[in-house]
Scaffold this active site. Sequence first.
Site, PDB file in Angstrom:
ATOM      1  N   PHE B 318       0.854  -1.035   0.022  1.00 16.59           N
ATOM      2  CA  PHE B 318      -0.081  -0.099  -0.084  1.00 16.59           C
ATOM      3  C   PHE B 318       0.901   1.215  -0.269  1.00 16.59           C
ATOM      4  O   PHE B 318       1.742   1.562   0.824  1.00 16.59           O
ATOM      5  CB  PHE B 318      -0.634  -0.003   1.433  1.00 16.59           C
ATOM      6  N   ASP B 319       0.753   2.117  -1.180  1.00  9.85           N
ATOM      7  CA  ASP B 319       1.773   3.116  -1.147  1.00  9.85           C
ATOM      8  C   ASP B 319       0.925   4.307  -0.527  1.00  9.85           C
ATOM      9  O   ASP B 319       0.046   4.749  -0.912  1.00  9.85           O
ATOM     10  CB  ASP B 319       1.888   3.556  -2.723  1.00  9.85           C
ATOM     11  N   LYS B 320       1.397   4.664   0.807  1.00 13.44           N
ATOM     12  CA  LYS B 320       1.042   5.481   1.831  1.00 13.44           C
ATOM     13  C   LYS B 320      -0.422   5.052   2.443  1.00 13.44           C
ATOM     14  O   LYS B 320      -1.064   4.128   2.125  1.00 13.44           O
ATOM     15  CB  LYS B 320       0.492   6.972   0.887  1.00 13.44           C
TER      16      LYS B 320
END
Lengths: 75, 638
Positions: B318-320
Amino acid sequence: MKLTQKTILRSDELNCPSCVNNIESNLKSMKGVEKATVQFNSGKIEVEHDPELVTEEDLLASVQQSGYSAKVSPF
Amino acid sequence: MTSFNQYISLFKKPAFRKKVLLTVSGISILIGWFFLGVMDNPFAGNILMVLAAVVAGYEIIHKAWLGLRNRQTNIELLVSIAAIGGLSIGIYWESAAVTFLFLLGGWLESRTLQNTRKTLKSLVDLVPETALVVRGEETETIPARQVEKDMLVQVQPGGRIPVDGKVESGESSVDESAITGESIPADKRKGSQVYAGTINQNGRIFVRAGKAGADTTLAKIIGRVEEAQDAKAPTQRFIERFARWYTPGIVGLSVVSFIITQNIELAITLLVIGCPGALVISTPISVITGIGRAAKEGILIKGGEYLENAGKISALAFDKTGTLTEGKPRVTEVFSLQPENVLSGHEEIELEEITEPEVLYWAGIAESGSEHPLAKAILEKARNEKVIPEADTFQSHTGFGVSAGYQENKILVGNRSFMEERNIHLNEEGLQHVEALSEKGRTVVLVAKNGELLGGIGLFDTIREDAVSAIQKLREIGIEELVILTGDSDSTAQSIAGDVGIKTVYSRMFPDDKHKIIKQLKADGHRVAMVGDGINDALALTDSDIGIAMGAAGTDVAIESADIALMTDDLGKISEALRLSKLTLRNIHQNVMIALITVAALLAGVFSGEVHMAGGMLIHELSVLLVILNGMRLKWMK
């Protein structure tokens, strides 16, 4: 100056990937057709042609001659 | 004469011609059988069989000839040689059966494929042809694609919305399933975004047009789906290369076995059963159906290649944290700090007590000029309690905080290092507050006025309702490694990760660090997918094997660039997208297996003398239909 027009045809009758080549070569053999690509999966036929030499009806007739019905589509 | 001409032009229509040829050929075979079997009249029977073969063969030979002219050996050529060969050695009914079955098979394929292509067609048909445009007191109906930006369009209850735009007036709920795959209607009021192709359900609304025709989100989706269906999967490319050599190869095999066995019937039977019909259709049918089904659920997959890749994903990043949270931080706590009694000289100055609303009030003034999500949250909370004036001066210190001036006061709002840099220190009480909030995963900002700390504010971005179950589902479909990469502070990230059930967290990440971690995951043998919001993390998404963008409706960049674009923010769609990919990939493998096993079994059958021409053709055509039906299963498969 030569004016070419891009026409999109659609056929939902395509039933074997090898027929794609037939339709393409048939279209390309017409005088005034610059480029023709046929997508088997979606049944989309894109043709770049000179509308002075080749009309949309001519294109439809050519596809028909290869054994499939098609229709002109807005996109 | 006219009716004759009409008939001729009708006959030129390929679909109609095929039906006529099929019927004539089929009836001839039936009557022929009657003569052969019942009347014991082989002469009449055989003539009818030849007639059937010629009628059905007409179409096949025509295509074989077209192919030859283009220097291609196609399936039709194999069947033509076989049929002509069969007629010349006197196996009439077999030749008739082969041509009839081949034509029938082709017609059935066409019909079923039409059915699969319908998904796309139904999308194209969603957009209404006309729009009702309001001009002053008058309304006028014009073609939908001619609606220009800023025109006012009226949409009746039950009508389809013809353009993308914003609701100007009126209230209604709108069924957006065409765009988002979400079946629960969305409430729309003044200012809400609406999309062309969605259905206005219960109220009349007026829409200020944004985009029309080919620029609408729906048209973009259609374009994407179509490109995706046509983008060849690696398996498909491989099979097509293979088929190019395969067909001449079968002709060669047939010639060689004739030379060895001197059995012409065996040789032409080989031609018939060697057709790669099922093989060449095996991958396209699964890809078209899989991508079409996904599109219906609001999941855009870029193409067959991505479908195959997505089916193999084993790690997901999960990017961010924003992908797991609502993306809208809210003020959860406010605390105030009392100034220490400073002894100035001898007299003790009577200091006013600082209240929590006061902390919010001053923070609100300072943040009034900022666009930062935290600032918006603070301002919203502050405005709930009091009217907040605008700051006179304002300066933003990115990553730290803001400083502002209002009347005679100098206000600072920011994190601890921002304060300490300006020689404002936390006392024991303040420290306790900050630590307690951090432990709960809050982002803490401190508020100071004229060099004196007033207090602090705790903010929290709520975790999406569906996050926990979505993570669970991802584990269920076999994604072993789940990680969060975030620029947030450690405590905030840990708290969110703990709540949703993810163990591995990398906090305070810069883009370059994220890149390294993705690389590391790949080096560990994982196929990595990365989930982002698709707008400001486009670069990060390209690092991974599959980039997934969420909430893509309305953002063209995301629709066009992400490998998989989810139209809504629904986290559950991530596992659904990966699951569908896995299903499709498995379906492709099944189809290839069906095709190969059939050909192998038929070859064995022919050489052992168990399979003859007509039976071989029947089994071959059945295998093609089996492959198509198996592919179509993807439409409804759970």
